[in-house]
Design a protein around this motif. Structure first.
Motif, PDB file in Angstrom:
ATOM      1  N   TYR A 368       0.820  -1.218   0.000  1.00 27.91           N
ATOM      2  CA  TYR A 368       0.000   0.000   0.000  1.00 27.91           C
ATOM      3  C   TYR A 368       0.852   1.266   0.000  1.00 27.91           C
ATOM      4  N   SER A 370       2.176   3.128  -1.964  1.00 21.63           N
ATOM      5  CA  SER A 370       2.257   3.676  -3.315  1.00 21.63           C
ATOM      6  C   SER A 370       0.934   4.309  -3.691  1.00 21.63           C
ATOM      7  N   SER A 371       1.017   5.433  -4.408  1.00 25.49           N
ATOM      8  CA  SER A 371      -0.201   6.045  -4.934  1.00 25.49           C
ATOM      9  C   SER A 371      -0.522   5.493  -6.314  1.00 25.49           C
ATOM     10  N   ARG A 394      -1.766  -6.479  -2.873  1.00 27.80           N
ATOM     11  CA  ARG A 394      -2.839  -5.982  -2.005  1.00 27.80           C
ATOM     12  C   ARG A 394      -3.945  -7.030  -1.917  1.00 27.80           C
ATOM     13  N   PRO A 445     -11.910   6.057  10.112  1.00 19.91           N
ATOM     14  CA  PRO A 445     -10.904   6.103   9.042  1.00 19.91           C
ATOM     15  C   PRO A 445     -10.995   7.387   8.224  1.00 19.91           C
ATOM     16  N   ALA A 448      -8.525  10.383   8.517  1.00 19.37           N
ATOM     17  CA  ALA A 448      -7.280  10.454   7.743  1.00 19.37           C
ATOM     18  C   ALA A 448      -7.443  11.401   6.565  1.00 19.37           C
ATOM     19  N   TRP A 449      -8.681  11.578   6.102  1.00 17.04           N
ATOM     20  CA  TRP A 449      -8.931  12.555   5.037  1.00 17.04           C
ATOM     21  C   TRP A 449      -9.047  13.955   5.611  1.00 17.04           C
ATOM     22  N   ARG A 453      -7.633  17.879   4.935  1.00 16.90           N
ATOM     23  CA  ARG A 453      -8.414  18.379   3.808  1.00 16.90           C
ATOM     24  C   ARG A 453      -9.874  18.538   4.197  1.00 16.90           C
TER      25      ARG A 453
ATOM     26  N   PHE B 176      -2.958  11.808  -4.254  1.00 16.31           N
ATOM     27  CA  PHE B 176      -4.297  11.269  -3.970  1.00 16.31           C
ATOM     28  C   PHE B 176      -4.259   9.731  -3.928  1.00 16.31           C
ATOM     29  N   THR B 179      -7.434   5.054  -2.136  1.00 16.26           N
ATOM     30  CA  THR B 179      -7.366   4.755  -0.707  1.00 16.26           C
ATOM     31  C   THR B 179      -5.982   5.032  -0.123  1.00 16.26           C
ATOM     32  N   PHE B 180      -4.990   5.297  -0.991  1.00 14.56           N
ATOM     33  CA  PHE B 180      -3.659   5.714  -0.508  1.00 14.56           C
ATOM     34  C   PHE B 180      -3.787   6.962   0.368  1.00 14.56           C
ATOM     35  N   ALA B 181      -4.710   7.868  -0.031  1.00 14.54           N
ATOM     36  CA  ALA B 181      -4.882   9.124   0.710  1.00 14.54           C
ATOM     37  C   ALA B 181      -5.316   8.872   2.152  1.00 14.54           C
ATOM     38  N   LEU B 182      -5.945   7.716   2.391  1.00 14.68           N
ATOM     39  CA  LEU B 182      -6.364   7.363   3.750  1.00 14.68           C
ATOM     40  C   LEU B 182      -5.329   6.480   4.437  1.00 14.68           C
ATOM     41  N   SER B 185      -1.850   8.644   4.903  1.00 13.08           N
ATOM     42  CA  SER B 185      -2.312  10.033   4.840  1.00 13.08           C
ATOM     43  C   SER B 185      -1.171  11.035   5.024  1.00 13.08           C
ATOM     44  N   SER B 188       0.696  11.219   1.734  1.00 17.83           N
ATOM     45  CA  SER B 188      -0.248  11.825   0.791  1.00 17.83           C
ATOM     46  C   SER B 188      -0.318  13.338   1.005  1.00 17.83           C
TER      47      SER B 188
END
Lengths: 475, 258
Positions: A368, A370-371, A394, A445, A448-449, A453, B176, B179-182, B185, B188
């Motif tokens: 995980y 990695s974007s 994954r 969860p 985390a956003w 943001r 972004f 789900t990487f952003a979560l 974080s 990100s």
């Protein structure tokens, strides 16, 4: 391959503290962007790069498909040339073999050529437990060893250090390991290199045993190849009486002609050089020239299991150039230590969970890290589709770990909604009706956003409702 | 030519104006675009997070929904990339649950908006008007999966009044990553802040991209910082004209936003 990872926290935890380290961020940014730009320039010089890259992937794929054949061919050739071949199924066995070989010489010191395989198995630590001191002779590895630190990059293990930090390490630690740093050492790169040269020279001239890895092994002649920039490898490979090379079984290529491809791909991808300064090759032992004893330890340590996976096996093509690290936005901000293995960056994120499994929290978190931006795949000289393997791994984590129960339920629910346009419409309308009640900071969860943001505002009307209301009436 | 809009679930649910802008723009260029109402989602979130089997029914439904069209236009680089690049792979590995032939028949007909405009319609000047300083972020899947190249910036350069300024480090990911952003974080957010710093350095008032999922992440951070920069989808710039510089004709058609 569990030396470093024992008890290490998952990737996001270590990565988070790295993002707060301004010095580290600055060092990594400077270094990776410099190498990245130089590599792009070196690669652009070759009109046939795409063909070379395809050939590099094809030769490795074909060799891996017939690995059993080429390894036996290699063993026969090495033995014929006066070397001894040992087979190690895992790290413990490899460490045991090397320890016994060193003990048999009666020596308690060995010099080392920079080698990923020996880091992977934790050889230095195993030798230390047996009372044998391993001296790293690559400049960056020396910095890491003197600093009681861990490598953070495949090619430039001390990439996380700047020259002021290196000067401090030399002044504090060189004396404990051998010749101390010169008085009044400055942080000028030339002075630092000279201090390392003086320190290492004594080591080379007294060492009786050397340990190396290899970049390639040529099956047809039993020849090993090490490419390097500093000449320390050449010293270690030629001066001592005994040479022990620990090499992963995937490093074999069938013929010398195959090297033509890789000796172009590797230096341009790694150091951005047209050709690396030192290319050393040796075949067994030669009377009156170089080591009198040569041992090759062929290392499996998870490679056969990796080869059995149809999607994941492409990771075994890797030639350890580290181009993927230098372009990776995650590596650039998390640093190499967060990956908890000898192999950091994108390649580590797909290699480590395959070589040592996904049982630990750290190893299960690597796929995980990695974007999925795809920059790694683009620069890989042997065309490893790293994003594809990441997603594949994954899947393995999701299927085998119990920590994903909540996520699995959420994904199933999302699929249930998304599979049916009417359910989707109802969900959208529900979200629109309650939109003024949506909190600015999400719990669980979702935090985390919203830690960094705002959440998007849900519109009063979805696109499909707008279309139905305005467009279908018109028609 | 029968042309369908694949609006994507993110645009459908959160950014309907991007869909409306796409419809307006395509009609202005003479394309009678349809919206097959059976469409939902390409399955990218499921696939990328490791739930390939959950994505399978979505992949199958996509191929059925768009089977009868000559072209499918998506105002999203990553969703178009998911369909074109990943759907065939999902079908092939589905042990017969998804028919690879049905998927292969549709996948190559899916275009990201700028590809459809430049390659299929053959236009770069779409008659748009947008008198603002804009910088463009080429999102990763547009750039590396679809390889749309300079199509979006050619379209933007042809917009009257628009001052396009180059974004430093444009090809770097915004952080972004779904789900990487979560899940990661902190990294990100670090990638996001670097991207926004570059955007601010350009002096642009608008940060444009062709993917609202990336823009959702960037815009979320911009609004949290009370930044003076706003984000806008490429379609919403290209849909604006001198007669309708604020896009009121199409964005007022929806009940107005809060």
């Amino acid at each position: 391959m569990s030396v470093v990872s024992l008890g290490m926290p998952a990737f996001p935890t270590t990565a988070e503290s790295a993002t707060r380290d301004a010095q580290l961020r600055h060092n990594l940014r400077n270094a990776t962007h410099t190498i990245r730009d130089k590599r792009a320039h070196a690669v652009a010089e070759l009109a046939d790069w795409a063909e070379l890259r395809a050939a590099g992937a094809a030769i490795k794929d074909r060799t891996l498909r017939h690995l059993d054949h080429y390894l036996v061919e290699l063993e026969i050739a090495v033995t014929r040339a006066g070397g001894q071949v040992h087979w190690a199924s895992d790290a413990a066995e490899a460490n045991r073999i090397v320890t016994e070989l060193v003990r048999a010489t009666g020596e308690t010191d060995v010099v080392k050529v920079k080698s990923m395989a020996t880091q992977e198995i934790g050889l230095n630590e195993a030798l230390a437990d047996a009372g044998i001191t391993a001296y790293e002779t690559d400049l960056a590895e020396l910095i890491v060893q003197l600093g009681d630190d861990r490598p953070s990059h495949i090619l430039v293990p001390a990439i996380h250090r700047n020259r002021a930090e290196i000067r401090d390490i030399f002044r504090q630690a060189m004396g404990r390991w051998g010749r101390p740093a010169p008085e009044g050492l400055t942080d000028r790169p030339g002075d630092l290199a000279e201090a390392a040269r003086l320190h290492l020279r004594e080591r080379f001239l007294t060492a009786k045993v050397a340990v190396s890895g290899a970049n390639f092994m040529v099956a047809e002649t039993g020849t090993l190849v090490v490419v390097e920039s500093e000449g320390n490898g050449r010293m270690c490979l030629t001066l001592p009486e005994t040479l022990i090379s620990v090499v992963g079984i995937e490093k074999v290529v069938p013929t010398w002609q195959d090297l033509e491809v890789y000796l172009q791909l590797l230096p341009r991808s790694s150091t951005a050089e047209r050709m690396n300064p030192y290319t050393s090759t040796w075949t067994g032992c030669t009377e009156g020239d170089g080591p009198r004893q040569f041992h090759l330890v062929l290392l499996d340590n998870g490679r056969t299991a990796t080869l059995a996976d149809e999607v994941g096996r492409q990771a075994l093509r890797c030639i350890r150039c580290s181009a993927c690290l230098n372009v990776c936005p995650v590596y650039e901000r998390a640093g190499g230590h967060a990956y908890g293995s000898a192999y950091p960056g994108p390649i580590g994120a797909i290699l480590t969970p395959q070589l040592r499994g996904i049982a630990s929290a750290l190893d299960a978190s690597l796929p995980y890290a990695s974007s999925l931006c795809g920059a790694c795949y683009e620069v890989c000289p042997v065309a490893i589709d790293i994003p594809e393997v990441l997603v594949h791994l994954r899947e393995r984590v999701v299927e085998r770990s119990r920590g994903h129960l909540g996520e699995r339920a959420a994904m199933r629910a999302a699929r249930w909604v998304l599979q049916d346009p009417d359910r989707l419409r109802r969900a959208q309308r529900m979200a629109a009706r309650t939109r003024r009640l949506h909190p600015k900071r999400l719990p669980g969860p979702g935090a985390a956003w919203t830690d960094t943001r705002d959440t998007p505002q849900v519109p009063a009307e979805s696109f499909r409702d707008w279309w139905r209301r305005t467009q279908e009436e018109e028609r | 030519m029968r042309v369908a809009l694949f609006v994507t679930c993110v645009n459908d649910t959160l950014y309907p104006r991007t869909g409306q802008a796409t419809v307006t723009l395509l009609r202005r260029l003479g394309v009678d675009v349809e919206f097959p109402s059976q469409q939902t989602c390409c399955g990218q979130m499921h696939y990328n997070t490791g739930y390939r089997h959950q994505a399978e029914p979505l992949v199958r439904d996509f191929a059925e929904t768009f089977a009868d069209y000559d072209a499918v236009v998506a105002p999203s680089g990553s969703c178009a990339g998911m369909v074109r690049d990943i759907h065939p792979r999902v079908a092939r590995r589905s042990s017969g649950r998804v028919d690879p032939e049905r998927v292969d028949a549709v996948a190559p007909k899916v275009y990201e908006l700028s590809e459809f405009l430049v390659d299929v319609l053959g236009v770069t000047d779409v008659g748009a008007y947008f008198p603002h300083r804009v910088t463009y972020h080429p999102t990763c899947h547009s750039l590396r999966l679809l390889k749309v190249g300079d199509r979006p910036t050619r379209l933007l350069r042809a917009v009257r009044g628009l001052d396009l300024v180059e974004l430093p480090g444009a090809d770097e990911c915004c952080g972004f990553g779904g789900t990487f952003a979560l899940k990661n974080s902190a990294v990100s957010a670090a990638m996001c802040s670097d991207k926004l710093r570059h955007a601010a350095d350009t002096g642009a008032e608008v940060l444009c991209a062709a993917d609202n999922s990336c823009l959702m992440h960037l815009d979320g951070a911009l609004r949290r910082q009370h930044s003076g920069v706003r984000t806008l989808h490429l379609a919403e710039i290209l849909a604006r004209t001198e007669d309708d510089p604020h896009g009121t004709s199409w964005s007022r058609a929806t009940r107005s936003l809060a």
